[in-house]
Design an enzyme around this catalytic site. Structure first.
Site, short mmCIF file in Angstrom:
data_model
loop_
_atom_site.label_atom_id
_atom_site.label_comp_id
_atom_site.label_asym_id
_atom_site.label_seq_id
_atom_site.Cartn_x
_atom_site.Cartn_y
_atom_site.Cartn_z
N LYS A 177 -14.17 34.67 44.13
CA LYS A 177 -15.06 34.76 45.29
C LYS A 177 -15.21 36.21 45.73
O LYS A 177 -14.31 37.02 45.51
CB LYS A 177 -14.46 33.97 46.46
CG LYS A 177 -14.49 32.46 46.31
CD LYS A 177 -13.91 31.78 47.54
CE LYS A 177 -13.91 30.26 47.39
NZ LYS A 177 -15.26 29.67 47.35
N ASP A 215 -8.51 25.73 52.98
CA ASP A 215 -9.10 24.85 51.96
C ASP A 215 -8.19 23.64 51.66
O ASP A 215 -8.49 22.84 50.78
CB ASP A 215 -9.38 25.66 50.69
CG ASP A 215 -10.55 25.12 49.89
OD1 ASP A 215 -11.38 24.37 50.46
OD2 ASP A 215 -10.63 25.43 48.68
N ASP A 252 -14.34 28.01 40.50
CA ASP A 252 -14.39 27.90 41.95
C ASP A 252 -14.78 26.49 42.41
O ASP A 252 -14.68 26.17 43.59
CB ASP A 252 -15.37 28.94 42.52
CG ASP A 252 -15.17 29.20 44.00
OD1 ASP A 252 -14.15 28.73 44.55
OD2 ASP A 252 -16.03 29.87 44.60
N ARG A 298 -12.99 19.41 43.38
CA ARG A 298 -13.30 18.16 42.67
C ARG A 298 -12.33 17.93 41.51
O ARG A 298 -12.06 16.79 41.16
CB ARG A 298 -14.78 18.18 42.21
CG ARG A 298 -15.11 19.27 41.23
CD ARG A 298 -16.60 19.59 41.20
NE ARG A 298 -17.04 20.30 42.42
CZ ARG A 298 -18.31 20.63 42.67
NH1 ARG A 298 -19.27 20.33 41.82
NH2 ARG A 298 -18.61 21.27 43.79
N1 BES Z 1 -13.56 25.67 49.05
C1 BES Z 1 -14.87 25.91 48.55
C2 BES Z 1 -15.97 25.38 49.48
C3 BES Z 1 -16.08 26.06 50.81
C4 BES Z 1 -16.93 27.13 50.97
C5 BES Z 1 -15.39 25.58 51.90
C6 BES Z 1 -17.05 27.72 52.22
C7 BES Z 1 -15.51 26.17 53.15
C8 BES Z 1 -16.34 27.25 53.30
C9 BES Z 1 -15.05 25.23 47.20
O1 BES Z 1 -13.92 25.16 46.42
C10 BES Z 1 -16.05 26.02 46.44
O2 BES Z 1 -15.78 27.15 46.16
N2 BES Z 1 -17.18 25.39 46.14
C11 BES Z 1 -18.21 26.03 45.40
C12 BES Z 1 -18.70 25.05 44.36
C13 BES Z 1 -19.64 25.66 43.35
C14 BES Z 1 -18.93 26.70 42.53
C15 BES Z 1 -20.17 24.56 42.48
C16 BES Z 1 -19.33 26.41 46.37
O3 BES Z 1 -19.63 25.64 47.28
O4 BES Z 1 -19.86 27.49 46.23
ZN ZN Z 2 -12.13 25.12 47.42
MN MN Z 3 -13.60 26.90 45.29
#
Ligand code: BES
Ligand code: ZN
Ligand code: MN
Length: 500
Positions: free
Chosen positions: A281, A292, A351, A355
């Protein structure tokens, strides 16, 4: 904060402050407010005449009694328009009052139950909302700040005072229920606010152990990496590989009925820190990823309250907990792994790890004989794009269970919105090299997360809660606290209670 219920006339209370209320537009207060006004020789009526007290929602007026009452202060809480006043308003008002009264010299507070009299609300529901709101509003996360005196003062005692003895007796269990719901929410907030160096997967498992140890109705099992390996949880382990911290798969059982399998499984995402892994990230705001693991905190804390309220249902909580780190052994984009149910997964984006850990958690819930599954996760940034912070998205394969969840959320003061699960979205998780892939590239990010998870619940009725847009709030608002908000904790508890 101690909460007690008592029978009596609030005007005779010698608390540090007594709390009464006023609907908008009322010029001659009645009930307890009228009695207090009379004891003050019409001081409240005079303030209404002057236009200083109008009964508007959110209006809080503190007046001094100058020896005319045993209590030195009276707080007049504006209830707003009677037509708009409901249990949500009571809960939010109670939280705001507790924050307003957080000042030196105020330790004991006596209050009437807002809405129970002329308000026309269900009296016990209102009493519960007063207690629930007070506990939720009293929450702050100060443990890592060095002490600095007055700004830490907190109400020590809240007395819920009711004139009618029979009504007061009925308030007692309602107040206790509100307190249990509020305390569980605060426990989840404490975990979610904790920085990742103070809450590794091992430490999160210890918190779960403490919750289970405190309640005889709960039992706990924690799977170590080797146990997960033996169960074929290759999806979960693929996330843990990049971290120096050992992963933990937490399971807490509550037996209120003693049947076969479980009436309900609640499964929560427990990423104690999400760097994104090799698909790392950006630096900005990455600190928010300490939260998280809110899904895991939510299901652990919900079990605390379920055990305390003892419904006749069997519930299991499952929390797959790990860091998502880009260590030397980390999973790389393109890697293929196999989940517990044999589904092969192409990991295109490390990331999209939530899931992956939930996949094996859900498989385990199915193996344990769950007849309903609800998972809760901070799963996608796209949830914020869809909803801001007003409501959270739910996705389901079962309309009846989704309706029950929606009702439980409404009773908790939370707004939800269903996202579609049209079969056309199945294509979004199709992979060229494995059964499915862990991220799509055609939009609908929140739905794609749910479509991935759906592959691991078999045919079990299931609802997915994506709380990524509401788990952390930048300001406090009614029952919602700043930082970890506590969203979905009471919804899961209320759902379990509704299955009785
Ligand atoms: N933990 C994050 C989602 C998240 C983002 C929670 C901002 C709270 C605030 C999750 O693991 C993630 O990174 N999701 C990605 C998925 C994508 C790579 C398909 C996302 O939402 O960008
Ligand atoms: Zn996450
Ligand atoms: Mn993530």
């Amino acid at each position: 904060m101690q909460i007690a219920t008592s029978t009596g006339d609030i005007a005779r209370s010698d608390a540090d402050v007594i709390v009464v209320n006023l609907f908008e537009g009322v010029t001659t207060p009645g009930g307890a407010t009228g009695a207090v006004d009379a004891a003050l020789n019409g001081a409240i009526r005079r303030l209404i005449e002057l236009g200083d007290v109008r009964g508007k929602a959110g209006e809080l007026t503190l007046i001094h009694t100058h020896g005319q009452l045993p209590a030195p202060r009276v707080l007049i809480a504006g209830l707003g328009k009677q037509a708009d006043f409901d249990l949500d308003a009571v809960r939010n008002l109670s939280a705001n009052i507790v924050r307003f009264l957080r000042r030196p010299g105020i330790g004991r507070v006596a209050t009437i139950v807002h809405g129970a009299g002329i308000g026309g609300l269900a009296p016990e529901g209102a009493a519960q909302a007063v207690a629930e709101g007070a506990v939720l509003g009293s929450y702050r996360f100060l443990k890592h700040r060095s002490s600095n005196g007055d700004d830490r003062s907190e109400i020590a005692t809240l007395e819920v005072v009711e004139l009618d003895a029979a009504a007061a007796a009925a308030f007692e269990p309602a107040v206790r229920r509100g307190e249990v719901l509020g305390l569980a929410t605060n426990a989840a907030r404490d975990m979610a606010n904790e920085p990742s160096n103070h809450l590794t997967p091992t430490m999160l498992a210890e918190r779960a152990q403490a919750v289970a140890a405190a309640a005889p109705a709960l039992s706990i099992q924690v799977l170590e990496g080797a146990d997960m390996e033996a169960k074929g949880m290759g999806s979960m382990l693929s996330v843990a590989k990049g971290s120096a911290q050992p992963p933990k798969m937490i399971r807490i059982d509550y037996r209120g009925r003693g049947g076969e399998g479980f009436d309900l499984a609640i499964v929560g995402k427990g990423i104690t820190f999400d760097t994104g892994g090799i698909s790392i990230k950006p630096a900005a705001n990455m600190e928010a990823m300490k939260a998280d693991m809110t899904g895991a905190a939510t299901v652990i804390a919900a079990m605390q309250a379920i055990a305390a309220l003892a419904p006749a249902v069997d519930v299991v909580a499952i929390a797959p907990c790990t860091e998502n780190m880009p260590g030397g052994n980390a999973t790389k984009p393109g890697d293929v792994v196999t989940a517990m149910n044999g589904t092969t997964i192409e990991i295109l984006n490390t990331d999209a790890e939530g899931r992956l850990v939930l996949a094996d958690g859900l498989c385990w819930a199915v193996e344990l004989g769950a007849r309903r599954i609800v998972d809760v996760a901070t799963l996608t940034g796209a949830a914020t794009t869809s909803f801001g912070d007003v409501c959270y998205g739910i996705m389901t394969n079962d309309d009846a269970l989704a309706s029950q969840l929606e009702n439980a959320a409404a009773r908790s003061g939370e707004k939800t919105w269903r996202l579609p699960m049209f079969k056309e979205y199945d294509d979004y998780v199709k992979s060229e090299v494995a059964d499915i892939k862990n991220s799509g590239n055609r939009g609908a990010g929140t739905i794609v997360g749910a479509k991935f998870l759906e592959r691991f619940v078999a045919r079990t009725p299931w609802v997915h809660l994506d709380i990524a847009n509401v788990d952390m709030m930048d300001k406090e608002r009614g029952w919602v606290s700043k930082g970890a908000s506590g969203y979905s904790v009471r919804t899961l508890i209320n759902l379990a209670l509704s299955l009785e």
